[in-house]
Design an enzyme around this catalytic site. Structure first.
Site, PDB file in Angstrom:
ATOM      1  N   SER A  26       0.837  -1.198   0.000  1.00  0.00           N
ATOM      2  CA  SER A  26       0.000   0.000   0.000  1.00  0.00           C
ATOM      3  C   SER A  26       0.871   1.247   0.000  1.00  0.00           C
ATOM      4  O   SER A  26       2.092   1.174   0.165  1.00  0.00           O
ATOM      5  CB  SER A  26      -0.915   0.026   1.239  1.00  0.00           C
ATOM      6  OG  SER A  26      -0.143   0.130   2.429  1.00  0.00           O
ATOM      7  N   GLY A  27       0.227   2.398  -0.189  1.00  0.00           N
ATOM      8  CA  GLY A  27       0.867   3.689   0.007  1.00  0.00           C
ATOM      9  C   GLY A  27       2.137   3.912  -0.783  1.00  0.00           C
ATOM     10  O   GLY A  27       2.229   3.580  -1.977  1.00  0.00           O
ATOM     11  N   ILE A  28       3.124   4.482  -0.113  1.00  0.00           N
ATOM     12  CA  ILE A  28       4.391   4.821  -0.757  1.00  0.00           C
ATOM     13  C   ILE A  28       5.093   3.579  -1.283  1.00  0.00           C
ATOM     14  O   ILE A  28       5.695   3.599  -2.362  1.00  0.00           O
ATOM     15  CB  ILE A  28       5.299   5.581   0.227  1.00  0.00           C
ATOM     16  CG1 ILE A  28       4.668   6.920   0.615  1.00  0.00           C
ATOM     17  CG2 ILE A  28       6.680   5.813  -0.369  1.00  0.00           C
ATOM     18  CD1 ILE A  28       5.370   7.622   1.757  1.00  0.00           C
ATOM     19  N   ASP A  47       5.488  -7.738   1.651  1.00  0.00           N
ATOM     20  CA  ASP A  47       4.579  -7.134   2.626  1.00  0.00           C
ATOM     21  C   ASP A  47       4.093  -8.240   3.555  1.00  0.00           C
ATOM     22  O   ASP A  47       4.013  -9.403   3.149  1.00  0.00           O
ATOM     23  CB  ASP A  47       3.387  -6.473   1.918  1.00  0.00           C
ATOM     24  CG  ASP A  47       2.702  -5.419   2.781  1.00  0.00           C
ATOM     25  OD1 ASP A  47       2.912  -4.221   2.531  1.00  0.00           O
ATOM     26  OD2 ASP A  47       1.968  -5.809   3.715  1.00  0.00           O
ATOM     27  N   VAL A  70       8.504  -8.246   8.781  1.00  0.00           N
ATOM     28  CA  VAL A  70       9.811  -7.688   9.123  1.00  0.00           C
ATOM     29  C   VAL A  70      10.062  -7.650  10.622  1.00  0.00           C
ATOM     30  O   VAL A  70      11.168  -7.304  11.055  1.00  0.00           O
ATOM     31  CB  VAL A  70       9.996  -6.274   8.532  1.00  0.00           C
ATOM     32  CG1 VAL A  70      10.060  -6.330   7.020  1.00  0.00           C
ATOM     33  CG2 VAL A  70       8.911  -5.323   9.018  1.00  0.00           C
ATOM     34  N   TYR A 157       7.926   8.189  17.629  1.00  0.00           N
ATOM     35  CA  TYR A 157       8.011   8.133  16.171  1.00  0.00           C
ATOM     36  C   TYR A 157       9.166   8.998  15.684  1.00  0.00           C
ATOM     37  O   TYR A 157       9.989   8.573  14.866  1.00  0.00           O
ATOM     38  CB  TYR A 157       6.692   8.613  15.566  1.00  0.00           C
ATOM     39  CG  TYR A 157       6.663   8.609  14.051  1.00  0.00           C
ATOM     40  CD1 TYR A 157       6.428   7.438  13.340  1.00  0.00           C
ATOM     41  CD2 TYR A 157       6.852   9.790  13.329  1.00  0.00           C
ATOM     42  CE1 TYR A 157       6.383   7.433  11.950  1.00  0.00           C
ATOM     43  CE2 TYR A 157       6.808   9.802  11.949  1.00  0.00           C
ATOM     44  CZ  TYR A 157       6.579   8.617  11.267  1.00  0.00           C
ATOM     45  OH  TYR A 157       6.545   8.624   9.897  1.00  0.00           O
ATOM     46  N   LYS A 161      12.655   7.871  13.699  1.00  0.00           N
ATOM     47  CA  LYS A 161      12.988   8.385  12.376  1.00  0.00           C
ATOM     48  C   LYS A 161      14.329   9.112  12.378  1.00  0.00           C
ATOM     49  O   LYS A 161      15.076   9.063  11.386  1.00  0.00           O
ATOM     50  CB  LYS A 161      11.867   9.287  11.866  1.00  0.00           C
ATOM     51  CG  LYS A 161      10.580   8.544  11.563  1.00  0.00           C
ATOM     52  CD  LYS A 161      10.803   7.422  10.558  1.00  0.00           C
ATOM     53  CE  LYS A 161       9.524   6.734  10.146  1.00  0.00           C
ATOM     54  NZ  LYS A 161       9.739   5.673   9.128  1.00  0.00           N
ATOM     55  N   VAL A 190       1.921  12.856   3.909  1.00  0.00           N
ATOM     56  CA  VAL A 190       1.522  12.103   2.719  1.00  0.00           C
ATOM     57  C   VAL A 190       0.216  11.369   3.026  1.00  0.00           C
ATOM     58  O   VAL A 190       0.035  10.852   4.131  1.00  0.00           O
ATOM     59  CB  VAL A 190       2.603  11.083   2.311  1.00  0.00           C
ATOM     60  CG1 VAL A 190       2.253  10.423   0.979  1.00  0.00           C
ATOM     61  CG2 VAL A 190       3.980  11.738   2.248  1.00  0.00           C
ATOM     62  N   THR A 192      -1.513   8.497   3.291  1.00  0.00           N
ATOM     63  CA  THR A 192      -1.299   7.054   3.368  1.00  0.00           C
ATOM     64  C   THR A 192      -2.134   6.493   4.517  1.00  0.00           C
ATOM     65  O   THR A 192      -2.687   7.251   5.314  1.00  0.00           O
ATOM     66  CB  THR A 192       0.185   6.722   3.635  1.00  0.00           C
ATOM     67  OG1 THR A 192       0.518   7.102   4.980  1.00  0.00           O
ATOM     68  CG2 THR A 192       1.101   7.433   2.645  1.00  0.00           C
TER      69      THR A 192
END
Length: 260
Positions: A26-28, A47, A70, A157, A161, A190, A192
């Site tokens: 999905s998304g990016i 995924d 993952v 978050y 990052k 974005v 998403t």
């Protein structure tokens, strides 16, 4: 290859390259997979949601779905072995718990760190090992404007990052002598699944839109060009970098527009 030998008409072509996109359901991630395939790459759409990965793979040629969790280090190691020669690794999977620090729980902290940082660490190690052995490769992970600009409720978050940027930069330093390039892409806001909570609130949505120079949100496809660029020969001397694709958010953040 020197400048006299370079064929600029093929600068962004990825023919004969094998790309693995983690989070391609999905998304990016989905748009990145489609863009890489459009430039000739053979793309493995990885995924944890196999059905979503298959939906992406069905949208174009040279796309194959692969189920990958993952959060399972052994599964990542197996994937790196099983998928053969991988020239390009893109990983986009991330999560966020929007709470102020004093309201955060230890379980929530561990959950965000596990996906956003530990999984990235495992992916870089597993796939980077094989790229280094072959003497080439391009790895890119998705950071965020939150690596440098924060707001209440984004603490963990943002920390993951920012940590991801330093992890990728260090990998660039360590793997560079083996011909492997490693870079970060830092999007702004974005549209998403991860930002669905904000998008659903019109006041939040509008406020976030006004934070960028372009005064709007991005769509996932607008990140795909950055992925193609960092995967291609157009960026052969680019490593250890953070490519902001944020509509100018970090350039104008905190601005005040005075009345005329």
């Amino acid at each position: 290859m020197n400048e006299l030998e370079r064929d600029y008409s093929r600068l962004f072509r990825l023919d004969d390259k094998h790309a693995v996109v983690v989070g391609a359901g999905s998304g990016i991630g989905r748009e990145s997979a489609l863009a890489l395939a459009a430039q000739g790459a053979r793309v493995t759409c990885a995924d944890r949601d196999l059905a979503a990965a298959e939906e992406t793979a069905a949208r174009g040629d040279h796309l194959t779905a692969y189920e990958l969790n993952v959060l399972d280090e052994a599964a990542i190691t197996t994937a790196a072995e099983k998928l053969g020669d991988v020239d390009i690794l893109v990983f986009t999977a991330a999560t966020n718990v929007r709470k102020r620090i004093l309201d955060y729980t230890g379980e929530e902290f561990d959950r965000v760190v596990a996906l956003n940082l530990r999984a990235s660490f495992d992916l870089i190690r597993a796939f980077g090992k094989h790229m280094a052995a072959r003497g080439s490769g391009s790895i890119m992970g998705f950071s965020s404007i939150r690596a440098t600009t924060v707001e209440p409720g984004q603490s963990v978050y943002a920390a993951t990052k920012a940590g991801l940027v330093q992890l990728l930069r260090t990998a660039a330093a360590e793997l560079g002598p083996n011909g492997v390039r490693v870079n970060a892409i830092a999007p702004g806001v974005v549209e998403t699944p991860l930002t669905a909570q904000i998008k659903a609130n019109q006041e939040w949505y509008d406020a976030y839109a006004q934070k960028s120079a372009l005064a709007r949100w991005a769509t996932p496809d607008e990140l795909a060009g950055a992925v193609v660029y960092l995967a291609s020969d157009a960026s052969t001397f680019v490593t250890g970098s953070v490519l902001n694709v944020d509509g100018g958010w970090t350039a104008v953040g905190g601005r005040f527009n005075p009345p005329n």
